[in-house]
Design an enzyme around this catalytic site. Structure first.
Site, short mmCIF file in Angstrom:
data_model
loop_
_atom_site.label_atom_id
_atom_site.label_comp_id
_atom_site.label_asym_id
_atom_site.label_seq_id
_atom_site.Cartn_x
_atom_site.Cartn_y
_atom_site.Cartn_z
N GLU A 12 0.82 -1.21 0.00
CA GLU A 12 0.00 0.00 0.00
C GLU A 12 0.85 1.27 0.00
O GLU A 12 0.38 2.33 -0.38
CB GLU A 12 -0.91 0.02 1.23
CG GLU A 12 -1.94 -1.08 1.25
CD GLU A 12 -2.61 -1.21 2.61
OE1 GLU A 12 -3.83 -1.22 2.65
OE2 GLU A 12 -1.89 -1.31 3.62
N MET A 175 -8.95 -3.03 9.17
CA MET A 175 -8.43 -3.61 10.40
C MET A 175 -7.59 -2.66 11.26
O MET A 175 -6.98 -3.11 12.22
CB MET A 175 -7.59 -4.87 10.05
CG MET A 175 -8.42 -5.93 9.31
SD MET A 175 -7.49 -7.39 8.80
CE MET A 175 -7.14 -8.15 10.38
N ASP A 199 -11.96 -5.15 -2.26
CA ASP A 199 -12.76 -6.38 -2.29
C ASP A 199 -14.12 -6.05 -1.69
O ASP A 199 -14.32 -4.96 -1.17
CB ASP A 199 -12.06 -7.48 -1.48
CG ASP A 199 -11.88 -7.08 -0.02
OD1 ASP A 199 -12.79 -7.34 0.77
OD2 ASP A 199 -10.83 -6.46 0.32
N1 SAH Z 1 -1.91 -10.18 3.74
C1 SAH Z 1 -3.11 -10.94 3.74
C2 SAH Z 1 -4.32 -10.22 4.26
C3 SAH Z 1 -4.13 -8.81 4.69
S1 SAH Z 1 -5.38 -8.34 5.80
C4 SAH Z 1 -3.40 -11.41 2.34
O1 SAH Z 1 -2.64 -11.14 1.45
O2 SAH Z 1 -4.42 -12.05 2.17
C5 SAH Z 1 -6.17 -7.10 4.92
C6 SAH Z 1 -5.61 -5.70 5.02
O3 SAH Z 1 -6.34 -4.88 4.14
C7 SAH Z 1 -5.78 -5.07 6.38
O4 SAH Z 1 -4.72 -4.17 6.63
C8 SAH Z 1 -7.13 -4.34 6.30
O5 SAH Z 1 -7.10 -3.06 6.87
C9 SAH Z 1 -7.42 -4.23 4.81
N2 SAH Z 1 -8.63 -4.94 4.30
C10 SAH Z 1 -8.93 -5.03 2.98
N3 SAH Z 1 -10.05 -5.76 2.79
C11 SAH Z 1 -10.47 -6.15 4.02
C12 SAH Z 1 -11.56 -6.96 4.47
N4 SAH Z 1 -12.42 -7.52 3.61
N5 SAH Z 1 -11.70 -7.18 5.80
C13 SAH Z 1 -10.82 -6.64 6.67
N6 SAH Z 1 -9.75 -5.88 6.30
C14 SAH Z 1 -9.57 -5.63 4.99
#
Ligand code: SAH
Length: 230
Positions: A12, A175, A199
């Protein structure tokens, strides 16, 4: 006094760091803080890491050790409200912790001993951030309002529906934001936050997420931060 630019993940913030010509790295609390300039403004850029505790620690260090005058969070979030789609941008006006529940001693969502369940972002800085988004990404649909934070990557349609039903005003879920908002409230520091929707927090969230963050989130953050500081 410097302004802090915070993201949870490297993907990010990478493009923002590329814009800083002179940054020097300083370590504190197991994090790397990049101190330098962006458009001539003193800036401290840092990755908070993921989750509310990590974000709160980062915010406290920014205030106490780096003496920042304001904190701006930029990153990605899952869309919750029906019209908040992938690629849209959400500027937070207030934050709530969707996983905070000290009931029946305190009402659901209320932060114990604060007498409130929501923390507002700074109105003036939030207006500046929203106008920076409009200038940087004129084609993006911009939403302003409530963002919900919690220590869960919301990635099932069932959980997303449950959150929408419980918190119909929530535009997006992420989060970190509510934690930073609470720390900034405690220290009396202006806070603003912008999230690009990566998403829909549903059964497809995980697939959408990786691709989106890689391709869109980082350049979005850089364009917004550049417009904010220009
Ligand atoms: N690194 C992991 C997941 C990251 S957690 C992976 O690649 O799957 C997601 C991060 O993006 C967090 O910092 C949160 O703030 C944000 N985020 C994006 N979509 C989210 C969702 N559906 N639920 C919670 N946090 C989300």
């Amino acid at each position: 006094m410097p302004i802090a630019i915070v993201s949870a993940m490297h993907e990010e913030l990478a493009a923002v760091l590329d814009l800083m010509p002179d940054e020097s790295r300083q370590s504190a609390a197991g994090r790397e803080f990049w101190v330098g300039h962006l458009h001539g403004r003193e800036v401290v850029a840092v990755l908070s890491r993921i989750g509310k505790v990590a974000a709160a620690t980062t915010a406290a260090v920014l205030v106490e050790r780096f003496g920042v005058e304001a904190i701006v969070f930029t990153g990605v979030a899952g869309g919750l409200a029906p019209g908040v789609q992938v690629g849209d941008v959400v500027v937070a006006e207030r934050f709530l912790q969707h996983d905070l529940d000290a009931s029946p001693i305190f009402p659901r969502y209320e932060v114990p001993l604060y007498g409130a369940s929501e923390f507002r972002t700074d109105p003036a800085l939030t207006d500046r951030l929203a106008s920076a988004v409009a200038r940087a990404l004129p084609a993006a649909r911009l939403h302003r309002g409530l963002v919900a934070s919690g220590d869960r990557f919301v990635s099932t349609t069932a959980e997303s529906r449950a959150l929408q039903a419980a918190l119909p005003q929530a535009l997006a879920v992420e989060m970190e934001g509510a934690a930073v908002a609470q720390v900034c409230h405690d220290f009396g520091i202006p806070f603003a936050a912008v999230r690009t929707i990566s998403d829909r927090a549903d059964d497809q969230a995980h697939t959408d997420f990786a691709r989106f963050v890689r391709e869109v989130a980082s350049p979005h953050s850089a364009a917004i931060v550049q417009a904010l500081l220009a």
